[in-house]
Design a protein around this motif. Structure first.
Motif, mmCIF file in Angstrom:
data_model
loop_
_atom_site.group_PDB
_atom_site.id
_atom_site.type_symbol
_atom_site.label_atom_id
_atom_site.label_comp_id
_atom_site.label_asym_id
_atom_site.label_seq_id
_atom_site.Cartn_x
_atom_site.Cartn_y
_atom_site.Cartn_z
ATOM 1 N N THR A 409 0.808 -1.233 0.026
ATOM 2 C CA THR A 409 -0.022 0.050 0.000
ATOM 3 C C THR A 409 0.887 1.330 0.034
ATOM 4 O OG1 THR A 409 -0.347 0.148 2.372
ATOM 5 C CG2 THR A 409 -2.026 -1.195 1.294
ATOM 6 N N MET A 410 2.277 1.232 0.690
ATOM 7 C CA MET A 410 2.968 2.248 0.797
ATOM 8 C C MET A 410 3.414 2.403 -0.851
ATOM 9 S SD MET A 410 4.990 1.405 3.899
ATOM 10 C CE MET A 410 6.443 2.620 3.632
ATOM 11 N N THR A 411 3.705 1.730 -1.636
ATOM 12 C CA THR A 411 4.401 1.623 -2.982
ATOM 13 C C THR A 411 3.106 2.363 -3.930
ATOM 14 O OG1 THR A 411 3.567 -0.612 -3.626
ATOM 15 C CG2 THR A 411 5.930 -0.296 -2.952
ATOM 16 N N MET A 412 2.058 1.967 -3.454
ATOM 17 C CA MET A 412 0.743 2.742 -4.358
ATOM 18 C C MET A 412 0.639 4.163 -3.766
ATOM 19 S SD MET A 412 -2.180 0.126 -3.777
ATOM 20 C CE MET A 412 -1.592 -1.518 -3.411
ATOM 21 N N GLY A 413 0.883 4.422 -2.658
ATOM 22 C CA GLY A 413 1.253 5.854 -1.987
ATOM 23 C C GLY A 413 2.057 6.634 -2.739
ATOM 24 N N PHE A 414 3.123 5.905 -3.340
ATOM 25 C CA PHE A 414 4.143 6.884 -3.935
ATOM 26 C C PHE A 414 3.490 7.656 -5.283
ATOM 27 C CE2 PHE A 414 7.585 4.149 -2.372
ATOM 28 C CZ PHE A 414 8.153 5.201 -1.696
ATOM 29 N N GLY A 415 2.484 6.701 -5.869
ATOM 30 C CA GLY A 415 1.799 7.227 -6.804
ATOM 31 C C GLY A 415 0.831 8.355 -6.381
ATOM 32 N N CYS A 416 -0.046 8.083 -5.414
ATOM 33 C CA CYS A 416 -1.047 8.851 -5.092
ATOM 34 C C CYS A 416 -1.575 8.283 -3.543
ATOM 35 C CB CYS A 416 -2.379 8.811 -5.929
ATOM 36 S SG CYS A 416 -3.799 9.537 -5.329
ATOM 37 N N ASN A 417 -1.509 8.992 -2.508
ATOM 38 C CA ASN A 417 -1.902 8.608 -1.370
ATOM 39 C C ASN A 417 -3.222 8.233 -1.098
ATOM 40 O OD1 ASN A 417 0.374 11.038 0.109
ATOM 41 N ND2 ASN A 417 0.467 8.939 0.363
ATOM 42 N N ALA A 418 -4.251 8.911 -1.864
ATOM 43 C CA ALA A 418 -5.452 8.361 -1.967
ATOM 44 C C ALA A 418 -5.693 6.945 -2.376
ATOM 45 C CB ALA A 418 -6.632 9.217 -2.746
ATOM 46 N N ALA A 419 -4.760 6.650 -3.639
ATOM 47 C CA ALA A 419 -4.930 5.269 -3.944
ATOM 48 C C ALA A 419 -4.326 4.245 -2.871
ATOM 49 C CB ALA A 419 -4.120 5.290 -5.264
ATOM 50 N N GLY A 420 -3.299 4.784 -2.306
ATOM 51 C CA GLY A 420 -2.754 3.930 -1.264
ATOM 52 C C GLY A 420 -3.652 3.609 -0.295
ATOM 53 N N VAL A 421 -4.653 4.674 0.111
ATOM 54 C CA VAL A 421 -5.474 4.451 1.295
ATOM 55 C C VAL A 421 -6.565 3.106 0.941
ATOM 56 C CG1 VAL A 421 -7.197 5.441 2.541
ATOM 57 C CG2 VAL A 421 -4.980 6.495 2.367
ATOM 58 N N THR A 422 -6.965 3.474 -0.414
ATOM 59 C CA THR A 422 -7.794 2.470 -0.879
ATOM 60 C C THR A 422 -7.281 1.190 -0.745
ATOM 61 O OG1 THR A 422 -8.897 4.185 -2.082
ATOM 62 C CG2 THR A 422 -9.688 2.176 -2.891
ATOM 63 N N GLY A 423 -6.038 1.274 -1.384
ATOM 64 C CA GLY A 423 -5.582 -0.121 -1.382
ATOM 65 C C GLY A 423 -5.329 -1.035 -0.210
ATOM 66 N N CYS A 424 -5.453 -0.332 0.931
ATOM 67 C CA CYS A 424 -5.177 -1.091 2.104
ATOM 68 C C CYS A 424 -6.223 -2.012 2.314
ATOM 69 C CB CYS A 424 -5.316 -0.023 3.269
ATOM 70 S SG CYS A 424 -3.898 1.210 3.285
ATOM 71 N N ARG A 425 -7.324 -2.265 1.426
ATOM 72 C CA ARG A 425 -8.241 -3.274 1.684
ATOM 73 C C ARG A 425 -7.857 -4.542 1.473
ATOM 74 N NH1 ARG A 425 -12.878 -0.684 -2.521
ATOM 75 N NH2 ARG A 425 -13.333 0.935 -1.257
ATOM 76 N N ILE A 426 -6.459 -4.535 0.809
ATOM 77 C CA ILE A 426 -5.911 -6.018 0.800
ATOM 78 C C ILE A 426 -5.485 -6.302 2.170
ATOM 79 C CG2 ILE A 426 -5.010 -5.763 -1.519
ATOM 80 C CD1 ILE A 426 -2.419 -4.826 -0.686
ATOM 81 N N ILE A 427 -5.339 -5.756 3.246
ATOM 82 C CA ILE A 427 -5.074 -6.110 4.503
ATOM 83 C C ILE A 427 -6.442 -6.689 5.263
ATOM 84 C CG2 ILE A 427 -4.056 -5.318 6.684
ATOM 85 C CD1 ILE A 427 -2.301 -3.425 4.951
ATOM 86 N N ASP A 428 -6.194 -8.064 5.603
ATOM 87 C CA ASP A 428 -7.669 -8.459 6.129
ATOM 88 C C ASP A 428 -7.906 -7.948 7.497
ATOM 89 O OD1 ASP A 428 -7.746 -10.091 3.996
ATOM 90 O OD2 ASP A 428 -6.583 -11.580 4.762
ATOM 91 N N SER A 429 -6.913 -8.123 8.294
ATOM 92 C CA SER A 429 -7.221 -7.419 9.790
ATOM 93 C C SER A 429 -7.466 -6.181 9.883
ATOM 94 C CB SER A 429 -5.719 -7.752 10.635
ATOM 95 O OG SER A 429 -5.655 -6.676 11.711
ATOM 96 N N PRO A 430 -8.797 -5.672 10.473
ATOM 97 C CA PRO A 430 -9.234 -4.333 10.440
ATOM 98 C C PRO A 430 -7.926 -3.546 11.209
ATOM 99 C CG PRO A 430 -10.810 -5.816 11.094
ATOM 100 C CD PRO A 430 -9.588 -6.584 11.084
ATOM 101 N N ARG A 431 -7.385 -3.970 12.268
ATOM 102 C CA ARG A 431 -6.369 -3.239 12.827
ATOM 103 C C ARG A 431 -5.187 -2.866 12.092
ATOM 104 N NH1 ARG A 431 -1.971 -3.640 15.954
ATOM 105 N NH2 ARG A 431 -1.854 -5.695 15.139
ATOM 106 N N GLU A 432 -4.969 -3.750 11.441
ATOM 107 C CA GLU A 432 -3.756 -3.425 10.707
ATOM 108 C C GLU A 432 -3.951 -2.665 9.557
ATOM 109 O OE1 GLU A 432 -2.292 -7.544 10.060
ATOM 110 O OE2 GLU A 432 -1.717 -7.749 12.134
ATOM 111 N N ARG A 433 -5.261 -2.829 9.157
ATOM 112 C CA ARG A 433 -5.609 -1.924 7.957
ATOM 113 C C ARG A 433 -5.506 -0.556 8.247
ATOM 114 N NH1 ARG A 433 -10.300 -0.830 4.881
ATOM 115 N NH2 ARG A 433 -11.893 -1.564 6.539
ATOM 116 N N PHE A 434 -6.244 -0.329 9.594
ATOM 117 C CA PHE A 434 -6.301 1.270 10.029
ATOM 118 C C PHE A 434 -4.769 1.718 10.205
ATOM 119 C CE2 PHE A 434 -10.928 1.764 11.897
ATOM 120 C CZ PHE A 434 -11.343 1.315 10.645
ATOM 121 N N ILE A 435 -3.850 0.777 10.585
ATOM 122 C CA ILE A 435 -2.349 1.276 10.808
ATOM 123 C C ILE A 435 -1.972 1.723 9.306
ATOM 124 C CG2 ILE A 435 -0.029 0.477 11.331
ATOM 125 C CD1 ILE A 435 -1.206 -0.768 13.656
ATOM 126 N N ALA A 436 -2.226 1.166 8.450
ATOM 127 C CA ALA A 436 -1.679 1.342 6.948
ATOM 128 C C ALA A 436 -2.364 2.571 6.635
ATOM 129 C CB ALA A 436 -1.661 0.021 6.115
#
Lengths: 692, 80
Positions: A409-436
């Protein structure tokens, strides 16, 4: 004659080229690959075939229809609760066995299935032969082999879809047979379900309810209402008890289903797949051993990052200058044209020196680096390198109680942070998703790169255009990025010790085989899908921002412009953090888009209240130094650029993804406080020791 | 004494005996086809030695050490 309209769902595992199939069928240019969020909201497109308009729905890539992530839920719900005329399940010919899991699960839901065995060309290269005819016999549904990237077999696929939809082929899937007591339990629950649901798809629903799928239960409760649901639940509980008495633990019912499905997949594959060369994966493994090795792994990642930056900076230099000369050349004609229309002078001034100049700057500064950066990045993604980054980085994230997929999700953030935030959906655990989500802003997006590069060049590298200078700038930029990554890890750790307390959850990550990128396609796609998208967004906020700043700079109260008043007001505070009022003001006004921070600073410094002729960086540096900039100012500007509140689009995306303004507030506060603190400390120390 | 998946070295092959993990990771492992009897081969270790990647039913899957310790294996063939 009216054309018939039919609905087709497109399902498949991740990384099987499903989006390529979708794009080729519908002629849409959806970006292929694991940029999630692209397919999470059911992309759809029309494919005209024979006398029918097929509406094709691209479901998110899933391993199974037993949902545990948002994406899988979308796919499952679509197949279970929506009516469709047929389902295409796309499989990877290279690992058919695992893919058959999804095929067999889908067959439990509906018999109108067409199996598309994709990546046949890859399989051929790896000397894997698949007997499609036999596979079709075994499954009882049509099987079509395709190589979607070279457009092979897609006509045949649609012909089979057409045949299934109009029942020229009668699908006759071989249902899986579980142990008798399980079948009995399924039948009992199904019988009750049939009272409530008119659909044919009750078998899968019954199996999932037996497995106590809580999310699904809630969905069913919503649809049936409490009273009916109670009746159903009683039947389910009785059936579960019955299964329990047959020696299967209540929470292991799914194991029995899945084991049976996998057993059947294995049997089928043993019969239809032949490996001429068992060691077909050796080459892949050899490359991976180097890429993930102790000595090479991490340095190679940093080196690749630097190469990408270097190509971007060096490559963007000349086109940027050309573009800015060209765009600013339109200023005079534009002004004269407005005069010709007898526009009032203030309006001409506002449109030309306010709106157009900011626009021209944003385009000239952003377009060339993005047009280079995005394709390069997409190439790495297409090649299959990015999952290896997550693999290499996972340990560091685990130590911070976070998920290795956060690296993606960080590599996506290099392009655009909004895209990176959306990309965090690949993280299953809600806690870890929120951290990301909360830490994504620590990687600078494409809108912030130009600012970083410009300030670096002006104050730390000099204006020589030698290769040496460009390498120094890349090294410095990389250090800044590594700082951002270090901060990501630190904040992740702090969050998981405080408000997002928890231990690292489990984690599985697929490392897909390397694929030769389709270079031309990648370039075209990344320019159209990413570059122009991000640029369009920047332009749409830069235009009003340009007008606003012009108004602020030109409306005077007691001979002092509003802009000056505001920056004077901010100045005392800004000085303590090594900035000045104008810079701070520019960061605040840059909230809609980070790209406009530098043009805003320039505008603020100009007595005329508009951006001066942008000739080159040297002129800009002169302007900045005249206004009191030194290396400390430059350092603090770069720090604030890296660590400050996310842009408005990102904030809105965070609200959408987390569902609460509380998290938006946090994601604004955390980086801003960090940035202000660092700048304050830097300023205090340098002043104390009298270095500046 | 049980042997668990994390004990495999690069190149080693084994067969799944039992999955003892519970909850979401159990489902996840089942989804990728890790069922009793399934053949696994350890193919990669990340720079820090954790996670490791395994060849499972034709695909490379990375699994963390903590999760691998809950997977019981048998019939280990050492090739490393």
């Amino acid at each position: 004659m009216d054309r018939m309209k039919k609905k087709i769902a497109l399902a498949g595992n991740p990384n099987v080229g499903k989006s390529t199939v979708f794009n080729e069928l519908t002629g849409m240019h959806q970006h292929t690959g694991n940029w999630p969020g692209k397919t999470v909201s059911n992309a759809s497109g029309i494919c005209k075939f024979r006398y029918t308009d097929y509406m094709i729905y691209d479901l998110p890539g899933t391993y199974s229809l037993i949902a545990h992530s948002q994406e899988e839920e979308v796919a499952r719900d679509f197949l279970c609760f929506e009516e469709q005329d047929a389902v295409i399940v796309v499989c990877d010919a290279v690992c058919l066995e695992r893919n058959l899991n999804l095929v067999l699960q889908t067959l439990e839901i509906t018999s109108h299935v067409i199996v598309c065995v994709n990546l046949l060309d890859e399989a051929k290269k790896k000397k894997i032969h698949i007997n499609l005819k036999k596979l079709s016999e075994k499954l009882g549904v049509p099987v079509v082999g395709t190589s979607a990237r070279s457009k092979k077999g897609l006509d045949k696929l649609m012909a089979s879809v057409d045949d299934v939809v109009y029942q020229r082929i009668k699908s006759n899937p071989n249902h899986l047979n579980y142990q008798p007591f399980l079948e009995e339990a399924i039948t009992t629950v199904e019988a009750t379900l049939k009272n409530f649901y008119p659909i044919q798809k009750t078998r899968w629903l019954a199996m999932q309810l037996l497995d106590d799928d809580i999310v699904l239960k809630e969905a069913v409760l919503d649809q049936l209402g409490q009273e009916n649901f109670n009746v159903l639940e009683e039947v389910i509980e009785e059936a579960r008890l019955c299964i329990y008495h047959n020696g299967i633990q209540k929470n292991h019912i799914k194991d029995v289903f899945v084991s049976e499905i996998m057993r059947v997949s294995e049997t089928i594959c043993n019969e239809v797949v032949t490996y001429e060369n068992q060691e077909y994966m050796e080459k892949n493994i050899k490359i991976d051993k180097i890429i993930t090795s102790r000595k090479v792994g991490i340095p190679l990642m940093i080196l690749l990052l630097m190469v990408v930056f270097w190509i971007t900076i060096v490559g963007a230099n000349y086109p940027s200058e050309l573009l800015s000369n060209w765009l600013f050349g339109f200023e005079d004609p534009f002004f004269q044209f407005l005069n010709f229309l007898h526009a009032p002078e203030w309006l001409s001034n506002m449109l030309v020196f306010g709106m157009y100049r900011v626009l021209a700057w944003v385009v000239a500064v952003m377009l060339p680096p993005m047009a280079i950066f995005f394709p390069l990045f997409t190439l790495l993604e297409d090649l299959g390198y990015l999952p290896r980054v997550a693999f290499n980085m996972d340990h560091a994230f685990k130590r911070c109680s976070a998920c290795g997929k956060q690296a993606l999700t960080m590599t996506m953030g290099f392009g655009c942070n909004a895209a990176g935030v959306t990309g965090c959906r690949i993280i299953d655990s809600p806690r870890e998703r929120f951290i990301a989500i909360l830490t994504n802003n620590f990687v600078p997006c494409n809108g912030r790169f130009p600012t970083l590069i410009a300030v670096l060049t002006m104050f730390f590298i000099g204006f020589s255009s030698s290769i040496g200078a460009s390498i120094i700038s890349v090294v410095l930029l990389t250090i800044i990025i590594l700082l951002g990554i270090a901060m990501t890890l630190i904040v992740s750790k702090l969050l998981s010790k405080t408000i997002l307390r928890g231990v690292p959850s489990s984690f599985t990550l697929e490392l897909p085989p390397y694929r030769k990128p389709q270079i031309v396609k990648v370039i075209v796609r990344s320019i159209f899908d990413r570059t122009l998208f991000v640029l369009g967004r920047a332009i749409s906020v830069a235009a009003p921002a340009g007008i606003l700043i012009w108004v602020l700079a030109n409306i005077q109260i007691d001979h002092v412009s509003i802009l000056t008043m505001c920056s004077d007001f901010l100045n005392p505070f800004a000085q303590t953090i090594g900035l000045d009022g104008v810079i701070l003001m520019a960061f605040i006004l840059g909230f809609p888009a980070n790209e406009i921070v530098i043009p805003l600073i320039m505008m603020g410094y100009m007595a005329s209240g508009t951006i001066t002729e942008y000739t080159n960086l040297l002129a800009l540096k002169t302007l900045l130094v005249e206004n009191g900039w030194n290396w400390l100012t430059a350092l603090c500007v770069m720090t604030m650029c890296l660590f400050h509140f996310p842009c408005s689009t990102t904030c809105l995306t965070i609200k959408k993804e987390t569902g609460s303004w509380k998290w938006v507030g946090l994601s604004i506060l955390i980086p801003t406080i960090i940035g202000l603190t660092i700048c304050f400390l830097l300023t205090t120390f340098t002043h104390y020791f009298g270095i500046v | 004494m049980y042997q668990t998946l994390d004990s495999l070295k690069i190149g080693d092959i084994a067969y799944i005996e039992e999955i003892r993990s519970e909850g979401s990771i159990r489902r996840r492992l089942l989804d990728i086809g890790l069922t009793p009897g399934c053949k696994v081969k350890c193919v990669l270790k990340s720079p820090s030695g954790d996670p490791s990647a395994y060849l499972i039913r034709g695909a490379f899957i990375a699994i963390r050490k903590e999760d691998a310790t809950a997977i019981i294996i048998k019939g280990v063939e050492q090739n490393g």
